[in-house]
Design a protein around this motif. Structure first.
Motif, PDB file in Angstrom:
ATOM      1  N   HIS A 231       9.763  -2.103  -3.898  1.00 30.53           N
ATOM      2  CA  HIS A 231       9.285  -1.432  -5.100  1.00 30.53           C
ATOM      3  C   HIS A 231       7.837  -0.962  -4.961  1.00 30.53           C
ATOM      4  N   ASN A 232       7.179  -1.381  -3.881  1.00 25.92           N
ATOM      5  CA  ASN A 232       5.787  -0.996  -3.648  1.00 25.92           C
ATOM      6  C   ASN A 232       5.760   0.254  -2.769  1.00 25.92           C
ATOM      7  N   TYR A 233       5.324   1.375  -3.352  1.00 29.20           N
ATOM      8  CA  TYR A 233       5.334   2.636  -2.615  1.00 29.20           C
ATOM      9  C   TYR A 233       4.410   2.597  -1.405  1.00 29.20           C
ATOM     10  N   ALA A 234       3.292   1.901  -1.516  1.00 30.05           N
ATOM     11  CA  ALA A 234       2.373   1.803  -0.380  1.00 30.05           C
ATOM     12  C   ALA A 234       3.057   1.133   0.810  1.00 30.05           C
ATOM     13  N   HIS A 235       3.861   0.097   0.532  1.00 29.30           N
ATOM     14  CA  HIS A 235       4.610  -0.572   1.596  1.00 29.30           C
ATOM     15  C   HIS A 235       5.593   0.397   2.253  1.00 29.30           C
ATOM     16  N   LEU A 236       6.314   1.146   1.430  1.00 25.60           N
ATOM     17  CA  LEU A 236       7.313   2.074   1.962  1.00 25.60           C
ATOM     18  C   LEU A 236       6.680   3.158   2.821  1.00 25.60           C
ATOM     19  N   PHE A 237       5.549   3.676   2.379  1.00 27.08           N
ATOM     20  CA  PHE A 237       4.888   4.724   3.152  1.00 27.08           C
ATOM     21  C   PHE A 237       4.321   4.180   4.458  1.00 27.08           C
ATOM     22  N   ALA A 238       3.971   2.902   4.491  1.00 28.18           N
ATOM     23  CA  ALA A 238       3.463   2.296   5.723  1.00 28.18           C
ATOM     24  C   ALA A 238       4.587   1.955   6.691  1.00 28.18           C
ATOM     25  N   LEU A 239       5.770   1.614   6.161  1.00 27.94           N
ATOM     26  CA  LEU A 239       6.873   1.140   6.997  1.00 27.94           C
ATOM     27  C   LEU A 239       7.842   2.226   7.436  1.00 27.94           C
TER      28      LEU A 239
END
Length: 286
Positions: A231-239
């Motif tokens: 649910h964390n967009y920052a995590h998704l963009f990093a991964l």
């Protein structure tokens, strides 16, 4: 972006999905390792998924984005064999498969790492790595081959660059990042081709998150494909290399991370929520 059947915007289908992009995002293989076509699932009157189409390339990290109840978890449960779809089909490496259980999915190289990790806190690192797949010796006596399990555990963790100095340490004594790494390592130890990761960076600090991000990138470089729910967009963009936005049981957007931004994704999700809110109000008024 082009538009797919059902209105979802898609990655260009011109054979460029494996090309490198200018901002440094890595190239992705054109080979599709997992494809879901027309997946639908109902629970009584509730439509959880409606004609979902999804594809995952070899070595790709695909992020699933959506509000609670959008259908992400149901889709993952179908892909890992925990639930069966009402309609649609699943293909692994181009071959149509039918999963009657999680065991069937595992036989096709699909493993799932849930947020609770399914580790036994009181067992050691190496014991968790071999949980339910223990090595034994001395014929029918079945004595655990602890020395061999320790040796193989050390070799494997070193190979995927997971730093856990003491394999005899109980898992409950490890950091959150180390526990997550052990759960991922256990899933990939038997040559899993596809990993389904549920909130892999939940409740982690920057240092622990970096450990998991490095592990995901290393596995991806080795050809392991991953689907990530977060649910964390920052995590998704990093991964992730690519994102699928799921709303009301449908894939509404399919885009490469390099072609969008956190701001654009946030705006999209807020706009969708407002539309759903207004639709709900109109329905109640009627």
């Amino acid at each position: 972006m082009s538009t797919a059947p059902g209105g979802a915007a898609t990655v260009p289908a011109d054979g460029t999905s494996g090309a490198a992009v200018a901002d440094g995002h890595r190239a992705i293989s054109d080979e599709v390792i997992l494809r879901a076509e027309g997946i639908s699932k109902r629970f009584g009157a509730v439509v959880a998924l409606e004609r979902i189409d999804l594809e995952l390339h070899r070595g790709e990290v695909l992020g699933l984005v959506g509000d609670n109840g959008a259908g992400k978890s149901t889709l993952v449960k179908i892909l890992c064999g925990f639930q069966r779809p009402d309609t649609g089909r699943i293909l692994v490496e181009g071959r149509e498969v039918t999963f009657h259980s999680v065991k069937d999915a595992r036989a096709c190289g699909i493993e799932t790492v849930y947020q609770d990790l399914a580790l036994v806190p009181q067992l050691t690192v190496y014991e968790n790595l071999f949980l339910n797949r223990e090595l034994t010796g001395l014929g029918r006596i079945g004595v655990l081959s602890r020395r061999r399990m320790r040796t193989l555990a050390r070799q494997y963790l070193d190979d995927i660059r997971v730093n856990v100095p003491d394999l005899d340490q109980e898992v409950e004594m490890l950091s959150g990042g180390q526990r997550q790494a052990i759960a991922v390592a256990r899933a990939t130890r038997l040559n899993a081709k596809i990993l389904l990761l549920d909130e892999p960076l939940a409740a982690m600090g920057a240092k622990e998150s970096a450990l998991i991000m490095d592990l995901v990138k290393d596995l991806s470089a080795r050809g392991v494909s991953m689907i990530v729910i977060d649910h964390n967009y920052a995590h998704l963009f990093a991964l992730c290399d690519r994102l699928n936005v799921i709303q009301q049981g449908r894939v509404m957007l399919d885009t490469r991370v390099a072609e969008t931004s956190i701001e654009s994704l946030t705006e999209l999700m807020v706009s969708a929520f407002r539309r759903q809110l207004e639709a709900g109000r109109r329905e109640m008024a009627e």
